[in-house]
Write an enzyme that holds these catalytic residues in place. Structure first.
Site, PDB file in Angstrom:
ATOM      1  N   HIS A 130       0.881  -1.115  -0.050  1.00 32.30           N
ATOM      2  CA  HIS A 130       0.003  -0.018   0.034  1.00 32.30           C
ATOM      3  C   HIS A 130       0.826   1.369  -0.011  1.00 32.30           C
ATOM      4  CE1 HIS A 130      -2.865   3.072   1.749  1.00 32.30           C
ATOM      5  NE2 HIS A 130      -3.846   2.359   1.350  1.00 32.30           N
ATOM      6  N   ASP A 207       2.333  -4.879   7.734  1.00 28.31           N
ATOM      7  CA  ASP A 207       1.253  -3.920   7.504  1.00 28.31           C
ATOM      8  C   ASP A 207      -0.030  -4.881   7.752  1.00 28.31           C
ATOM      9  OD1 ASP A 207      -1.004  -2.533   6.540  1.00 28.31           O
ATOM     10  OD2 ASP A 207       0.099  -1.557   4.815  1.00 28.31           O
ATOM     11  N   GLN A 210      -5.295  -4.943   6.647  1.00 22.86           N
ATOM     12  CA  GLN A 210      -6.222  -5.793   6.016  1.00 22.86           C
ATOM     13  C   GLN A 210      -6.257  -7.346   6.829  1.00 22.86           C
ATOM     14  OE1 GLN A 210      -8.661  -4.706   4.172  1.00 22.86           O
ATOM     15  NE2 GLN A 210      -7.923  -3.005   3.557  1.00 22.86           N
ATOM     16  N   LYS A 233     -11.220  -0.327  10.220  1.00 24.27           N
ATOM     17  CA  LYS A 233     -11.486  -1.161   9.451  1.00 24.27           C
ATOM     18  C   LYS A 233     -11.995  -2.514  10.150  1.00 24.27           C
ATOM     19  CE  LYS A 233      -7.905   0.025   5.991  1.00 24.27           C
ATOM     20  NZ  LYS A 233      -8.374   0.764   5.062  1.00 24.27           N
ATOM     21  N   CYS A 372      -4.859   2.907  -3.469  1.00 18.90           N
ATOM     22  CA  CYS A 372      -3.462   3.103  -3.179  1.00 18.90           C
ATOM     23  C   CYS A 372      -2.527   1.905  -3.346  1.00 18.90           C
ATOM     24  CB  CYS A 372      -3.470   3.365  -1.546  1.00 18.90           C
ATOM     25  SG  CYS A 372      -4.609   4.795  -1.193  1.00 18.90           S
TER      26      CYS A 372
END
Ligand code: 7TS
Length: 414
Positions: A130, A207, A210, A233, A372
């Site tokens: 991202h 990261d 998600q 999220k 992104c």
């Protein structure tokens, strides 16, 4: 734990927790399939925020009055709750509340990267990062003279692990890898990557924007040195993100935001820093948001993260199958039975923005654009894609509505 059919989510009950899902547009019900951008918020979390402002709103760490004590305890405890959610045994000392994943990434890039990187050093990313990681490390590398390298993504949307083994060397100081790709839906072998990186004495930043909302995550099992995600999220509010870091690493790092709350002793000449995690939370922190994020962790744990994961995988597999029925649809990323809860696609040569506009006219909310991940889209030879991303309240019927609405787009534009 093995899940049986009886362990499926009670989607009807869950939908009842989300007032926004009752919205209709001229009689067309909302089909919300943009969860990778932000998830919706259950009543429990909304009530938690409301309760904070109605009954104990106060600044933390400062006042000795009753309200401040209540707010301080709730805010500090929220760090422990979030630590438990991701398996961080150091508790609050290893969990910094930031604004979002992007700020968590920048915190490490500035606080660690500026101090530790220099010419000859390498930061290894992947082609599916991202922009939050890609742009941040790119710019820190420019400032420090370090070099950024990218692990290739293969034609199926998986990381080329042979290439990763080639790229990660003793010159590598940081490997920054996305756990689940927000464009491809690929679930990356992060434990394998931490093993490779640690063999070369490199740190690893995962990261998890998600992954944490969608699957059980144990940062210690992954052996991540740093790990980041966003509250919005995962049924939490906007404005709060998390930076997990191993205690010894956070301890050794200097803060990069200065001011109140993060100090221990201040003189005209010099100052010393507060203990972890507060030295990284300068100024009045994200009080109601942090407390509500802990409530979101409770909400998801009550459902059970294994169930959350399976529901998302099943919907993604179903969407993949339905979309694969059409020859003019190109799906980005791995096969339907090996992806997280999202599917990005293109419909012939119709621009993704046109696709999303037609879907929107049918009440179906998807994201269109590069999500992104511009360089990844370039590599895949597309400028944009449409993305349907699922969460605990989505149903197969909603996937069917997506597919039906695509028929209209096909008729209009193809
Ligand atoms: N990393 C990944 C993998 C993401 O998907 C996102 C947000 C971020 C980092 C940044 O999170 P933030 O909370 O700091 O903004 N991804 C998306 C998306 O896919 N559509 O909108 C935001």
């Amino acid at each position: 734990m093995g899940l049986s059919e009886a362990d499926a989510l009670d989607v009807d009950r869950i939908r009842g927790d989300f007032p926004i899902l009752e919205r209709e547009f001229d009689g067309t019900p909302l089909v919300y399939l943009d969860n990778a951008a932000t998830s919706q918020t259950p009543e429990q979390v909304i009530d938690c925020i409301s309760d904070y402002y109605r009954t104990y709103n106060a600044n933390v760490h400062r006042g000795l009055h009753q309200l401040s004590q209540e707010a301080s305890i709730a805010y500090e405890d929220a760090h422990d709750r979030v630590a438990a959610f991701i398996g961080a045994s150091g508790g609050r000392k290893e969990v910094v509340f930031t604004k979002n994943t992007t700020e968590s990434m920048n915190t490490v890039a500035y606080a660690w990267g500026l101090a530790e990187l220099g010419p000859g050093d390498e930061v290894v990313l992947t082609e599916m990062e991202h922009h939050a990681a890609l742009v941040t490390w790119q710019q820190i590398a420019k400032k420090t003279g370090a070099e950024v390298k990218f692990v290739r993504v293969d034609d199926e949307g998986y990381l080329d692990m042979d290439h990763a083994r080639e790229l990660i060397t003793d010159d590598t100081e940081m490997v920054s890898v996305v756990h689940v790709s927000n464009t491809l839906g690929t679930v990356n072998p992060v434990s394998e990557l931490t093993d490779i990186a640690h063999d070369h004495d490199s740190l690893v930043f995962v990261d998890g924007a998600q992954s944490v909302p969608h699957m059980p995550v144990d940062v210690e099992a992954i052996d991540a040195d740093f790990f980041a995600f966003s509250g919005h999220k995962m049924c939490g509010p906007t404005g709060v993100g998390v930076l997990y870091g191993k205690e010894r690493l956070l301890d050794a790092m200097q803060p990069y935001l200065y001011g109140g709350m993060m100090i221990e002793k201040v003189g005209f000449e010099d100052s010393t820093w507060h203990e972890l995690p507060w030295k990284f939370e300068a100024g009045t922190p994200v009080i109601s948001e942090g407390i509500a994020l802990a409530e979101a962790c409770d909400y998801l744990d009550d459902i059970g993260m294994e169930r959350v994961e399976r529901h998302g995988e099943q919907l993604a597999a179903y969407a993949y199958d339905r979309l694969s029925e059409f020859e003019d649809i190109r799906i980005l990323g791995p096969p339907g039975d090996d992806r997280a809860a999202l599917v990005s696609f293109n419909l012939g040569t119709v621009h993704a923005h046109d696709v999303s506009e037609i879907l929107n006219a049918n009440g179906v909310a998807v994201r269109a654009g590069d999500h992104c991940t511009q360089p990844l889209h370039d590599k895949l030879g597309v400028t944009a894609s449409a993305r349907a991303s699922f969460y605990i309240y989505n149903t197969r019927e909603e996937v069917d509505e997506l597919v039906e609405a695509l028929d209209q787009a096909r008729e209009l534009f193809a």
